[in-house]
Design a protein around this motif. Structure first.
Motif, short mmCIF file in Angstrom:
data_model
loop_
_atom_site.label_atom_id
_atom_site.label_comp_id
_atom_site.label_asym_id
_atom_site.label_seq_id
_atom_site.Cartn_x
_atom_site.Cartn_y
_atom_site.Cartn_z
N VAL A 46 0.88 -1.07 0.04
CA VAL A 46 -0.12 0.06 -0.13
C VAL A 46 1.13 1.30 0.06
CG1 VAL A 46 -1.76 1.13 1.14
CG2 VAL A 46 -1.71 -1.35 1.24
N LYS A 54 -2.98 5.64 4.78
CA LYS A 54 -2.58 4.21 4.89
C LYS A 54 -2.57 3.85 6.30
CE LYS A 54 1.54 5.36 3.10
NZ LYS A 54 1.28 6.65 3.22
N SER A 55 -2.24 4.60 7.24
CA SER A 55 -2.36 4.18 8.66
C SER A 55 -3.68 4.13 9.03
CB SER A 55 -1.46 5.16 9.42
OG SER A 55 -0.02 5.06 9.16
N ASP A 186 3.19 -1.70 9.01
CA ASP A 186 3.24 -0.18 8.79
C ASP A 186 4.51 0.25 8.91
OD1 ASP A 186 2.25 2.13 8.49
OD2 ASP A 186 1.08 2.58 10.44
N GLU A 187 4.96 0.39 7.47
CA GLU A 187 6.32 1.11 7.28
C GLU A 187 7.40 0.03 8.06
OE1 GLU A 187 9.09 2.65 5.37
OE2 GLU A 187 7.03 2.95 4.66
N ASN A 217 2.26 -1.28 4.64
CA ASN A 217 2.43 0.17 4.09
C ASN A 217 3.89 0.53 3.81
OD1 ASN A 217 -0.41 0.77 4.23
ND2 ASN A 217 -0.19 1.50 6.45
N HIS A 219 6.43 3.69 2.12
CA HIS A 219 7.02 4.59 1.36
C HIS A 219 7.98 4.64 0.21
CE1 HIS A 219 4.98 7.54 4.02
NE2 HIS A 219 5.33 7.00 5.14
N LEU A 233 -3.29 4.87 -2.30
CA LEU A 233 -4.27 5.73 -1.89
C LEU A 233 -3.89 7.06 -2.13
CD1 LEU A 233 -5.23 4.14 1.67
CD2 LEU A 233 -6.22 3.46 -0.46
N GLU A 272 -2.03 9.50 10.70
CA GLU A 272 -0.95 9.60 9.99
C GLU A 272 0.36 10.03 10.83
OE1 GLU A 272 -0.48 8.08 7.25
OE2 GLU A 272 -2.42 7.72 6.67
#
Length: 294
Positions: A46, A54-55, A186-187, A217, A219, A233, A272
């Motif tokens: 994502v 995303k979060s 998440d990252e 997720n 970056h 997104l 976020e």
């Protein structure tokens, strides 16, 4: 225990479904009519700028945010209608890595990793683990997990004394011990060096290969391109869903449009992390949306 080893009568939250999901923080729609399906054992990246939602998506998938509208289903069950007891059972089979790591800093790294198995223990065994440490079998599993993420020999090290990148790897080791049906990361590469990034990628892909659904997720667009499916997104809406070869430079420009720093840095939405707004420009062609993965 992988999804293929579970009994037919036991629910497995490995299939995700979001239908028209909305999450509002004040006047801001963090998720706006989001619909998404993820099949068991899929591997999905994502992407999106900071503030894209995303979060918040992950918070919806773990029922840690209130929905304004829509429905979230895990393993065929409406997540937001489950009782507390039912929700606890579902969460035991979901492994998560958050940007804050969610570790107990006063505990040794090995015991933090061992917590991946605590959800399946009875209360007496859990208390014994905290008081005397993991039993021989669990300790062996913990050592193997720490070694896989490059932390061999650090099981007795106090977690608070580890660097941020090392703590992040302890969180990944906890997943390896847990062996969940669904992994939400998440990252997970934000605070680690390139070599460790490869270790963590391999560990997460191994979990996926053993039957876990993997949703991450990211970056770093270049890492995202290693996933067979990318979801993007923008302002809480789904703007791309497909294989990496269909994600063009023009498409990336649209996903991150309007961001003066190459990050899509519009006003942050709830959930976020404001620390993800970096202040130096990064071109989309460099493969990042402005966030260092190291």
């Amino acid at each position: 225990m992988t999804s293929s080893q579970r009994s037919n009568n036991e629910e497995s939250p490995s299939r995700l479904s979001l239908a028209g999901v909305r999450v509002r923080f004040g006047e801001t729609l963090a998720l706006d009519d989001l619909s998404l399906e993820v099949e068991p054992e899929e591997r999905v990246a994502v992407i999106g700028a900071s503030g894209a939602g995303k979060s918040t998506l992950f918070r919806a998938l773990t029922r840690t945010v209130t929905l304004t509208g829509g429905k979230v289903t895990l393993g065929g069950r409406d997540l937001y209608t489950l009782s507390k007891k039912e929700l606890k059972v579902v969460r035991r089979r979901v492994g998560t890595i958050y940007q804050s790591y969610n570790l107990v800093p006063q505990l040794p790294a090995g015991l933090n990793a061992a917590l991946g198995e605590v959800g399946d223990m009875g209360s007496a065994k859990t208390l014994r683990t905290f008081l005397t440490g993991p039993n021989r079998a669990l300790a062996k599993s913990v050592e193997a997990a720490l070694e896989r993420v490059g932390l061999a020999g650090l099981a007795r090290q106090r977690t608070a004394d580890l660097s941020g990148g090392q703590q992040q790897r302890v969180a990944v080791a906890r997943l390896l011990v847990q062996r969940p049906d669904l992994v939400l990361a998440d990252e997970p590469f934000a605070a680690v060096d390139p070599l460790t990034t490869e270790r963590v990628v391999e560990a997460l892909f191994d979990l996926n290969g053993e039957g876990a659904t993997l949703v991450v997720n990211l970056h770093d667009v270049q890492i995202a391109r290693r996933f067979p499916r990318i979801v993007a997104l923008r302002e809480g809406r789904l703007v791309f869903d497909g294989p990496p070869e269909r994600l063009t430079e023009e498409g990336l420009d649209r996903i991150y449009a309007g961001d003066p720093y190459g990050t899509g840095a519009s006003p942050l939405k709830g959930g976020e992390d404001p620390l993800h707004c970096r202040q130096d420009p990064v071109r989309i062609s460099e493969g990042r949306d402005g966030i260092s993965a190291h």
